[in-house]
Design a protein around this motif. Structure first.
Motif, PDB file in Angstrom:
ATOM      1  N   LYS A  50       0.821  -1.207   0.000  1.00 12.80           N
ATOM      2  CA  LYS A  50       0.000   0.000   0.000  1.00 12.80           C
ATOM      3  C   LYS A  50       0.856   1.259   0.000  1.00 12.80           C
ATOM      4  N   ALA A  51       1.932   1.264   0.767  1.00  9.05           N
ATOM      5  CA  ALA A  51       2.765   2.465   0.861  1.00  9.05           C
ATOM      6  C   ALA A  51       3.419   2.777  -0.482  1.00  9.05           C
ATOM      7  N   PHE A  52       3.941   1.763  -1.151  1.00  7.02           N
ATOM      8  CA  PHE A  52       4.561   1.994  -2.453  1.00  7.02           C
ATOM      9  C   PHE A  52       3.517   2.395  -3.484  1.00  7.02           C
ATOM     10  N   ALA A  53       2.343   1.762  -3.469  1.00  9.74           N
ATOM     11  CA  ALA A  53       1.272   2.111  -4.411  1.00  9.74           C
ATOM     12  C   ALA A  53       0.831   3.554  -4.213  1.00  9.74           C
ATOM     13  N   ALA A  54       0.818   4.010  -2.946  1.00 18.81           N
ATOM     14  CA  ALA A  54       0.430   5.400  -2.677  1.00 18.81           C
ATOM     15  C   ALA A  54       1.457   6.373  -3.251  1.00 18.81           C
ATOM     16  N   LEU A  55       2.742   6.022  -3.193  1.00 20.17           N
ATOM     17  CA  LEU A  55       3.774   6.887  -3.774  1.00 20.17           C
ATOM     18  C   LEU A  55       3.634   6.954  -5.290  1.00 20.17           C
ATOM     19  N   VAL A  56       3.348   5.831  -5.916  1.00 22.93           N
ATOM     20  CA  VAL A  56       3.156   5.829  -7.372  1.00 22.93           C
ATOM     21  C   VAL A  56       1.939   6.665  -7.748  1.00 22.93           C
ATOM     22  N   ALA A  57       0.844   6.513  -7.008  1.00 21.60           N
ATOM     23  CA  ALA A  57      -0.374   7.275  -7.311  1.00 21.60           C
ATOM     24  C   ALA A  57      -0.160   8.772  -7.114  1.00 21.60           C
ATOM     25  N   ALA A  58       0.752   9.143  -6.194  1.00 15.45           N
ATOM     26  CA  ALA A  58       0.988  10.568  -5.922  1.00 15.45           C
ATOM     27  C   ALA A  58       1.938  11.205  -6.934  1.00 15.45           C
ATOM     28  N   SER A  59       2.580  10.421  -7.778  1.00 18.15           N
ATOM     29  CA  SER A  59       3.502  10.950  -8.786  1.00 18.15           C
ATOM     30  C   SER A  59       2.849  10.833 -10.161  1.00 18.15           C
ATOM     31  N   PRO A  60       2.451  11.941 -10.778  1.00 18.50           N
ATOM     32  CA  PRO A  60       1.763  11.854 -12.083  1.00 18.50           C
ATOM     33  C   PRO A  60       2.581  11.137 -13.151  1.00 18.50           C
ATOM     34  N   ASP A  61       3.892  11.425 -13.205  1.00 14.77           N
ATOM     35  CA  ASP A  61       4.723  10.771 -14.222  1.00 14.77           C
ATOM     36  C   ASP A  61       4.821   9.275 -13.977  1.00 14.77           C
TER      37      ASP A  61
END
Length: 265
Positions: A50-61
């Motif tokens: 979940k933590a890594f998925a949240a970082l990906v979702a927060a980065s548009p690129d």
């Protein structure tokens, strides 16, 4: 007239039926739309990342690149939540581009099933690879059932802990550490070479045995020197008496000899 009216009625009644029948055949022939590809970040979150998925979702690129890579096949490696939380202080120090590159560094643009991943060894390009300017690649190593990923910025390899999602065209595997690209972090120090063994010193030679002549004891002080004055006088009388006694006897006999000589004369 009646025939014209009858023909008109037939046209009005059967024309809509014919049109609807033709439309139904065309609708039946139309291909069904393919199912939408799964959301890769949602699959990560469901599998314990979940933590890594949240970082990906927060980065548009990062989010758009991950999702667009799904059509051609993608394999992602997501660190577990506790690993990401411990890495956050270093992650926050990166720029926006650096954060996106770090996240994209955790995926390769090829679908690798669990079996195919275990049969691959060597360097792999990632979603962060941009021609020759930025390599952003890592090395996959396999030892039996154990799969690890090594980067030049870390002195140890990340281990694949479990399979999060594996359905063509997406495969997601959980890692026990964050992958650090050398393009963003200092390279790991290579271990210092072992010092050369010191030369073995020759064993010391035993000293030659020398024969020592016995040294006579120094003469001690004379007993006469150590005696008291009274003892010395006694000793002198004792030593003198044997020598003076004959002299006194000759002196006593001298007058007798002179008398004898005179009588004879």
């Amino acid at each position: 007239m009646r025939r014209l009216r009858l023909a008109a009625v037939l046209v009005v009644v059967f024309l809509p039926l014919a049109v609807s029948a033709a439309g139904g055949k065309e609708a039946a022939k139309a291909p069904t739309a393919p199912p939408a590809p799964p959301n890769i970040t949602a699959a990560m979150a469901k599998g314990g990342c979940k933590a890594f998925a949240a970082l990906v979702a927060a980065s548009p690129d990062a989010r758009s690149t991950f999702q667009s890579a799904v059509d051609g096949g993608v394999t992602a490696f997501c660190p577990s939540d506790d690993v990401v939380r411990s890495f956050m202080p270093r992650y926050k120090n990166l720029t926006a581009d650096g954060k996106a590159s770090l996240l994209l560094f955790h995926a390769v643009p090829v679908y690798y099933s669990q079996q195919s991943l275990k049969s691959n060894n060597g360097v792999m390009n990632t979603l962060a690879t941009d021609g020759s300017a930025n390599n952003f690649n890592f090395t996959v190593q396999n030892e039996g059932e154990r799969v690890t990923i090594k980067t030049d910025a870390s002195d140890r390899a990340a281990r694949v802990k479990s399979t999060v999602y594996d359905r063509d065209p997406i495969a997601i595997y959980a890692l026990d550490m964050v992958l650090e690209p050398v393009e963003l972090f200092e390279p790991a120090e290579s271990p210092a070479p072992a010092p050369a063994p010191a030369p073995v010193a020759d064993a010391p030679k035993a000293p030659k045995k020398t024969r020592h002549r016995p040294v006579a004891d120094a003469p001690g002080p004379d007993a006469a020197d150590e005696a008291s004055p009274a003892d010395q006088r006694k000793n002198s009388k004792k030593s003198a008496s044997p020598t003076t006694a004959p002299c006194l006897r000759w002196l006593a006999a001298l007058p007798v000899a002179v008398a004898v000589v005179a009588a004879l004369a």
